[in-house]
Design a protein around this motif. Structure first.
Motif, mmCIF file in Angstrom:
data_model
loop_
_atom_site.group_PDB
_atom_site.id
_atom_site.type_symbol
_atom_site.label_atom_id
_atom_site.label_comp_id
_atom_site.label_asym_id
_atom_site.label_seq_id
_atom_site.Cartn_x
_atom_site.Cartn_y
_atom_site.Cartn_z
ATOM 1 N N ASP A 261 0.818 -1.204 0.000
ATOM 2 C CA ASP A 261 0.000 0.000 0.000
ATOM 3 C C ASP A 261 0.856 1.260 0.000
ATOM 4 O O ASP A 261 0.401 2.339 0.372
ATOM 5 N N VAL A 262 2.143 1.136 -0.398
ATOM 6 C CA VAL A 262 3.034 2.279 -0.583
ATOM 7 C C VAL A 262 3.668 2.155 -1.965
ATOM 8 O O VAL A 262 3.664 1.065 -2.561
ATOM 9 N N PRO A 263 4.225 3.246 -2.508
ATOM 10 C CA PRO A 263 4.868 3.156 -3.827
ATOM 11 C C PRO A 263 6.039 2.171 -3.844
ATOM 12 O O PRO A 263 6.880 2.178 -2.942
ATOM 13 N N ILE A 264 6.069 1.326 -4.868
ATOM 14 C CA ILE A 264 7.192 0.419 -5.121
ATOM 15 C C ILE A 264 7.942 0.999 -6.315
ATOM 16 O O ILE A 264 7.388 1.106 -7.417
ATOM 17 N N CYS A 265 9.195 1.388 -6.112
ATOM 18 C CA CYS A 265 9.910 2.189 -7.111
ATOM 19 C C CYS A 265 11.202 1.513 -7.563
ATOM 20 O O CYS A 265 11.869 0.837 -6.781
ATOM 21 N N LEU A 266 11.543 1.759 -8.810
ATOM 22 C CA LEU A 266 12.742 1.196 -9.408
ATOM 23 C C LEU A 266 13.703 2.337 -9.740
ATOM 24 O O LEU A 266 13.314 3.342 -10.339
ATOM 25 N N VAL A 267 14.996 2.173 -9.346
ATOM 26 C CA VAL A 267 16.003 3.219 -9.520
ATOM 27 C C VAL A 267 17.278 2.609 -10.078
ATOM 28 O O VAL A 267 17.624 1.469 -9.769
ATOM 29 N N GLY A 268 18.001 3.389 -10.881
ATOM 30 C CA GLY A 268 19.282 2.943 -11.412
ATOM 31 C C GLY A 268 19.175 2.483 -12.861
ATOM 32 O O GLY A 268 18.109 2.579 -13.484
ATOM 33 N N PRO A 269 20.271 1.967 -13.427
ATOM 34 C CA PRO A 269 20.248 1.508 -14.817
ATOM 35 C C PRO A 269 19.120 0.530 -15.122
ATOM 36 O O PRO A 269 18.604 0.493 -16.232
ATOM 37 N N VAL A 270 18.722 -0.289 -14.153
ATOM 38 C CA VAL A 270 17.625 -1.225 -14.383
ATOM 39 C C VAL A 270 16.344 -0.496 -14.780
ATOM 40 O O VAL A 270 15.525 -1.027 -15.548
ATOM 41 N N ALA A 271 16.160 0.714 -14.270
ATOM 42 C CA ALA A 271 14.949 1.480 -14.594
ATOM 43 C C ALA A 271 14.920 1.863 -16.069
ATOM 44 O O ALA A 271 13.848 1.890 -16.695
ATOM 45 N N ARG A 272 16.087 2.161 -16.625
ATOM 46 C CA ARG A 272 16.146 2.477 -18.059
ATOM 47 C C ARG A 272 16.018 1.219 -18.895
ATOM 48 O O ARG A 272 15.304 1.188 -19.900
ATOM 49 N N ILE A 273 16.686 0.150 -18.480
ATOM 50 C CA ILE A 273 16.696 -1.089 -19.251
ATOM 51 C C ILE A 273 15.319 -1.733 -19.298
ATOM 52 O O ILE A 273 14.888 -2.260 -20.332
ATOM 53 N N ARG A 274 14.595 -1.685 -18.182
ATOM 54 C CA ARG A 274 13.353 -2.437 -18.038
ATOM 55 C C ARG A 274 12.088 -1.577 -18.059
ATOM 56 O O ARG A 274 11.001 -2.081 -17.736
ATOM 57 N N ALA A 275 12.200 -0.318 -18.412
ATOM 58 C CA ALA A 275 11.033 0.580 -18.363
ATOM 59 C C ALA A 275 9.859 0.044 -19.171
ATOM 60 O O ALA A 275 8.707 0.060 -18.711
ATOM 61 N N SER A 276 10.128 -0.469 -20.359
ATOM 62 C CA SER A 276 9.033 -0.945 -21.217
ATOM 63 C C SER A 276 8.347 -2.172 -20.644
ATOM 64 O O SER A 276 7.154 -2.400 -20.863
ATOM 65 N N ASP A 277 9.094 -2.981 -19.874
ATOM 66 C CA ASP A 277 8.514 -4.194 -19.284
ATOM 67 C C ASP A 277 7.553 -3.869 -18.147
ATOM 68 O O ASP A 277 6.770 -4.739 -17.738
ATOM 69 N N LEU A 278 7.649 -2.664 -17.607
ATOM 70 C CA LEU A 278 6.838 -2.317 -16.442
ATOM 71 C C LEU A 278 5.733 -1.313 -16.754
ATOM 72 O O LEU A 278 5.096 -0.780 -15.850
ATOM 73 N N GLU A 279 5.522 -1.073 -18.036
ATOM 74 C CA GLU A 279 4.408 -0.206 -18.425
ATOM 75 C C GLU A 279 3.087 -0.864 -18.019
ATOM 76 O O GLU A 279 2.931 -2.081 -18.075
ATOM 77 N N ASN A 280 2.158 -0.040 -17.577
ATOM 78 C CA ASN A 280 0.825 -0.509 -17.169
ATOM 79 C C ASN A 280 0.875 -1.452 -15.966
ATOM 80 O O ASN A 280 0.036 -2.338 -15.816
ATOM 81 N N THR A 281 1.903 -1.272 -15.119
ATOM 82 C CA THR A 281 1.968 -2.004 -13.853
ATOM 83 C C THR A 281 1.963 -0.973 -12.720
ATOM 84 O O THR A 281 2.051 0.229 -12.959
ATOM 85 N N GLY A 282 1.897 -1.457 -11.498
ATOM 86 C CA GLY A 282 1.900 -0.548 -10.366
ATOM 87 C C GLY A 282 3.289 -0.136 -9.921
ATOM 88 O O GLY A 282 3.434 0.611 -8.939
ATOM 89 N N VAL A 283 4.322 -0.585 -10.623
ATOM 90 C CA VAL A 283 5.701 -0.244 -10.260
ATOM 91 C C VAL A 283 6.049 1.129 -10.832
ATOM 92 O O VAL A 283 5.850 1.388 -12.024
ATOM 93 N N ALA A 284 6.561 2.009 -9.978
ATOM 94 C CA ALA A 284 6.966 3.349 -10.411
ATOM 95 C C ALA A 284 8.416 3.317 -10.877
ATOM 96 O O ALA A 284 9.318 3.030 -10.087
ATOM 97 N N VAL A 285 8.637 3.580 -12.153
ATOM 98 C CA VAL A 285 9.988 3.596 -12.713
ATOM 99 C C VAL A 285 10.517 5.018 -12.582
ATOM 100 O O VAL A 285 10.135 5.906 -13.337
ATOM 101 N N LEU A 286 11.409 5.237 -11.618
ATOM 102 C CA LEU A 286 11.850 6.597 -11.303
ATOM 103 C C LEU A 286 12.991 7.087 -12.180
ATOM 104 O O LEU A 286 13.250 8.281 -12.227
#
Length: 305
Positions: A261-286
């Motif tokens: 019930d809090v934001p789950i966020c992704l940071v670092g190179p993984v956020a750039r590499i995997r941004a498209s995989d997490l579209e339309n999910t509840g994960v915040a790609v920072l």
């Protein structure tokens, strides 16, 4: 020096902690700018406590603008003291490239004394987010590209990990004692064995005034809902310099975001590499850049509060 702070009878004055909150520049750096470079000149109470006028705060913001354009802190005063109507010359490139090379050389030569000096000096003279963006983040990226199967690379990597873990952990501990702000949980993802990105993220979040709970080790994603609940954190930041496994990105992370019930966020190179995989999910790609990620995190936490 032409700069003068506004008289206390003409406008409200602010203590150093409030100026730090308003500008994002920590108290240690504000004092260094005053003592070493004469960039600001706050007033003093009878007991010696610093008080800053609105003019001082605006001057700090102008200092940040020059630093963000690459001007070394030692050259900022000359630019600030020029008349506003005068055409400001284009700034020279800052010394970040040189500092990065000194940092990389210190790691290559296992020079802990030089590493200590670079760490303390950079964080004392510049905002933490700028140090991370211009010095530590690009230097670590360059080192990781070079290491590979190079002889001695494992020793260099472990030395830098241990150094940052100790220094950043100490800073976070002391900052937590002084903060009553929201608490954020920061950890590395499964494939990121070094933890560099989690450490830098934790440092940035702490410097922004939040309390930081840093888990520097492996923790199954299935246990994070309990960690979030028991620790009472307002967000979970997962950092990694690796692509991470597809199952973790496409299944486990979205499942975790649905459960928390809090934001789950992704940071670092993984956020750039995997941004498209997490579209339309509840994960915040920072984002990959830690400073940018921090800005986005702040908007989410403040909105939640």
């Amino acid at each position: 020096m032409t700069y003068q702070a506004m008289d206390s009878s003409a406008a409200p004055l602010y203590p150093i902690r409030e100026v730090s909150r308003l500008t994002g520049v920590n108290s240690v750096t504000l004092r260094a700018w005053e003592r070493r470079y004469g960039l600001i000149r706050p007033q003093r109470t009878p007991k010696g406590h610093r008080l800053y006028a609105r003019d001082d705060i605006e001057r700090v913001e102008r200092i940040l603008q020059w630093l963000n354009r690459g001007v070394p802190v030692s050259q900022v005063r000359e630019l600030l003291d020029q008349p506003e109507a005068a055409e400001t010359p284009a700034p020279q490139m800052g010394d970040w490239a040189s500092q990065r090379q000194h940092l990389i050389h210190a790691v290559d030569s296992l020079d802990l004394g030089r590493l200590e000096s670079l760490f303390n000096q950079s964080l004392a003279l510049y905002p933490v987010s700028l140090c991370i963006a211009e010095l530590w983040q690009p230097a670590i990226l360059q080192l990781e590209e070079r290491w590979g199967d190079q002889f001695g690379a494992t020793l260099q990597r472990r030395l830098l990990e241990t150094f940052l873990r100790t220094r950043i952990g100490t800073r976070i501990y002391h900052a937590n004692q002084l903060s009553n702000a929201a608490e954020v949980l920061v950890t590395r993802m499964p494939d990121d064995t070094s933890g560099f990105w989690a450490l830098l993220t934790g440092l940035a979040v702490s410097s922004a005034g939040y309390r930081v709970q840093l888990i520097d080790g492996d923790l199954p994603l299935s246990e994070f809902p309990m960690a979030i609940e028991r620790l009472g954190v307002k967000a979970l930041l997962l950092a990694s310099g690796q692509a991470e496994r597809s199952d973790v990105i496409r299944r486990q992370l979205p499942r975790l975001a649905d459960q928390a019930d809090v934001p789950i966020c992704l940071v670092g190179p993984v956020a750039r590499i995997r941004a498209s995989d997490l579209e339309n999910t509840g994960v915040a790609v920072l984002g990959e850049e830690v400073g940018q990620a921090l800005s986005r995190l702040r908007s989410m936490i403040d909105a939640d509060i």
